[in-house]
Design a protein around this motif. Structure first.
Motif, PDB file in Angstrom:
ATOM      1  N   SER A   1      -6.438   2.612  -8.964  1.00  0.00           N
ATOM      2  CA  SER A   1      -7.424   1.750  -8.306  1.00  0.00           C
ATOM      3  C   SER A   1      -7.013   0.279  -8.385  1.00  0.00           C
ATOM      4  O   SER A   1      -7.835  -0.624  -8.284  1.00  0.00           O
ATOM      5  N   THR A   2      -5.729   0.021  -8.556  1.00  0.00           N
ATOM      6  CA  THR A   2      -5.205  -1.343  -8.654  1.00  0.00           C
ATOM      7  C   THR A   2      -5.346  -2.083  -7.335  1.00  0.00           C
ATOM      8  O   THR A   2      -5.145  -1.517  -6.265  1.00  0.00           O
ATOM      9  N   SER A   3      -5.661  -3.364  -7.413  1.00  0.00           N
ATOM     10  CA  SER A   3      -5.692  -4.243  -6.242  1.00  0.00           C
ATOM     11  C   SER A   3      -4.308  -4.884  -6.109  1.00  0.00           C
ATOM     12  O   SER A   3      -3.841  -5.561  -7.027  1.00  0.00           O
ATOM     13  N   PHE A   4      -3.650  -4.653  -4.981  1.00  0.00           N
ATOM     14  CA  PHE A   4      -2.321  -5.211  -4.724  1.00  0.00           C
ATOM     15  C   PHE A   4      -2.420  -6.283  -3.649  1.00  0.00           C
ATOM     16  O   PHE A   4      -3.046  -6.053  -2.610  1.00  0.00           O
ATOM     17  N   THR A   5      -1.780  -7.454  -3.863  1.00  0.00           N
ATOM     18  CA  THR A   5      -1.803  -8.533  -2.876  1.00  0.00           C
ATOM     19  C   THR A   5      -0.428  -9.171  -2.757  1.00  0.00           C
ATOM     20  O   THR A   5       0.144  -9.623  -3.753  1.00  0.00           O
ATOM     21  N   SER A   6       0.123  -9.192  -1.555  1.00  0.00           N
ATOM     22  CA  SER A   6       1.343  -9.930  -1.218  1.00  0.00           C
ATOM     23  C   SER A   6       2.523  -9.651  -2.139  1.00  0.00           C
ATOM     24  O   SER A   6       3.193 -10.566  -2.620  1.00  0.00           O
ATOM     25  N   ASN A   7       2.804  -8.384  -2.369  1.00  0.00           N
ATOM     26  CA  ASN A   7       3.968  -7.971  -3.163  1.00  0.00           C
ATOM     27  C   ASN A   7       5.039  -7.419  -2.229  1.00  0.00           C
ATOM     28  O   ASN A   7       4.745  -6.974  -1.127  1.00  0.00           O
ATOM     29  N   PHE A   8       6.293  -7.418  -2.684  1.00  0.00           N
ATOM     30  CA  PHE A   8       7.343  -6.778  -1.899  1.00  0.00           C
ATOM     31  C   PHE A   8       8.393  -6.179  -2.810  1.00  0.00           C
ATOM     32  O   PHE A   8       8.482  -6.493  -3.989  1.00  0.00           O
ATOM     33  N   TRP A   9       9.161  -5.265  -2.218  1.00  0.00           N
ATOM     34  CA  TRP A   9      10.300  -4.691  -2.924  1.00  0.00           C
ATOM     35  C   TRP A   9      11.451  -4.628  -1.949  1.00  0.00           C
ATOM     36  O   TRP A   9      11.254  -4.529  -0.742  1.00  0.00           O
ATOM     37  N   ASP A  10      12.671  -4.730  -2.473  1.00  0.00           N
ATOM     38  CA  ASP A  10      13.869  -4.655  -1.644  1.00  0.00           C
ATOM     39  C   ASP A  10      14.187  -3.187  -1.419  1.00  0.00           C
ATOM     40  O   ASP A  10      14.705  -2.503  -2.301  1.00  0.00           O
ATOM     41  N   SER A  11      13.851  -2.694  -0.239  1.00  0.00           N
ATOM     42  CA  SER A  11      14.018  -1.271   0.058  1.00  0.00           C
ATOM     43  C   SER A  11      15.486  -0.867   0.126  1.00  0.00           C
ATOM     44  O   SER A  11      15.824   0.279  -0.178  1.00  0.00           O
ATOM     45  N   GLU A  12      16.355  -1.783   0.475  1.00  0.00           N
ATOM     46  CA  GLU A  12      17.785  -1.475   0.535  1.00  0.00           C
ATOM     47  C   GLU A  12      18.384  -1.382  -0.862  1.00  0.00           C
ATOM     48  O   GLU A  12      19.048  -0.409  -1.213  1.00  0.00           O
ATOM     49  N   ALA A  13      18.137  -2.374  -1.697  1.00  0.00           N
ATOM     50  CA  ALA A  13      18.692  -2.387  -3.055  1.00  0.00           C
ATOM     51  C   ALA A  13      18.105  -1.280  -3.923  1.00  0.00           C
ATOM     52  O   ALA A  13      18.787  -0.717  -4.774  1.00  0.00           O
ATOM     53  N   SER A  14      16.832  -0.947  -3.707  1.00  0.00           N
ATOM     54  CA  SER A  14      16.175   0.051  -4.556  1.00  0.00           C
ATOM     55  C   SER A  14      16.578   1.483  -4.207  1.00  0.00           C
ATOM     56  O   SER A  14      16.368   2.385  -5.007  1.00  0.00           O
ATOM     57  N   ASN A  15      17.092   1.695  -3.019  1.00  0.00           N
ATOM     58  CA  ASN A  15      17.399   3.041  -2.535  1.00  0.00           C
ATOM     59  C   ASN A  15      16.138   3.900  -2.425  1.00  0.00           C
ATOM     60  O   ASN A  15      16.201   5.120  -2.504  1.00  0.00           O
ATOM     61  N   GLN A  16      14.978   3.247  -2.289  1.00  0.00           N
ATOM     62  CA  GLN A  16      13.707   3.948  -2.140  1.00  0.00           C
ATOM     63  C   GLN A  16      13.085   3.596  -0.788  1.00  0.00           C
ATOM     64  O   GLN A  16      13.071   2.429  -0.403  1.00  0.00           O
ATOM     65  N   THR A  17      12.576   4.600  -0.106  1.00  0.00           N
ATOM     66  CA  THR A  17      11.986   4.367   1.216  1.00  0.00           C
ATOM     67  C   THR A  17      10.475   4.212   1.168  1.00  0.00           C
ATOM     68  O   THR A  17       9.852   3.912   2.167  1.00  0.00           O
ATOM     69  N   ARG A  18       9.880   4.410   0.001  1.00  0.00           N
ATOM     70  CA  ARG A  18       8.428   4.274  -0.103  1.00  0.00           C
ATOM     71  C   ARG A  18       8.061   3.563  -1.402  1.00  0.00           C
ATOM     72  O   ARG A  18       8.825   3.562  -2.370  1.00  0.00           O
ATOM     73  N   ALA A  19       6.886   2.954  -1.365  1.00  0.00           N
ATOM     74  CA  ALA A  19       6.381   2.254  -2.542  1.00  0.00           C
ATOM     75  C   ALA A  19       4.873   2.142  -2.430  1.00  0.00           C
ATOM     76  O   ALA A  19       4.321   2.154  -1.336  1.00  0.00           O
TER      77      ALA A  19
END
Length: 163
Positions: free
Chosen positions: A125-143
């Motif tokens: 139930s976390t509130s998330f605001t204006s975060n990002f992840w580097d999808s290329e460097a992480s090798n992950q397609t979802r977050a």
């Protein structure tokens, strides 16, 4: 600036303007700066660059388990590797049960399958605001709780240089 690695952030405590460059190896609840945080605590304007390897779960590049705390203006550039376990793993936070994560990012690789994700492994139930992840460097397609990007937004780069 303080060089620190925290195992847990207890009730109503705060960490501000800290960093860690260490390599962390654990068996659950591991994070590059904080293993776990609890009700009323906060972590702000902090970062980590070391890697996290964990054989359990609820582990992330910056924070392992977030439970009713506020994390803001933080980042992680280290890698996260799962060597076992079947719980949540993420590039920034392994398991965000509740609380707030805002204006944070992760740019490290996440080496694992299953429930691992680029930013948070699970959002609860976390509130998330204006975060990002580097999808290329992480090798992950979802977050959970973040927007995929392949470069650091200018605003995030400015905030990082102020640490």
């Amino acid at each position: 600036m303080i060089y620190i690695l925290v195992c847990s952030v207890n009730l109503n405590s705060a960490i501000d303007n800290c960093y860690s460059t260490v390599t962390v190896e654990g068996a659950g609840g591991s994070g590059g700066l904080v293993g776990g945080s609890s009700s009323g605590s906060s972590v702000s304007s902090s970062y980590c660059t070391g890697s996290v390897t964990d054989s359990g779960g609820d582990s992330g590049g910056f924070l392992g388990l977030n439970n009713s705390s506020t994390v803001s203006n933080c980042y992680c550039r280290g890698s996260v590797t799962r060597t076992g376990g079947d719980y949540q793993f993420g590039g920034f936070c392994g398991n965000a049960v509740s609380g707030t994560i805002e204006y944070c990012y992760s740019t490290g690789s996440v080496a694992s399958a299953g429930t691992s994700k680029g930013f948070a492994g699970d959002g609860g139930s976390t509130s998330f605001t204006s975060n990002f992840w580097d999808s290329e460097a992480s090798n992950q397609t979802r977050a959970t709780g973040a927007t995929a990007r392949t470069t650091e937004p200018p605003a995030m780069a400015r905030s990082r240089t102020m640490l």
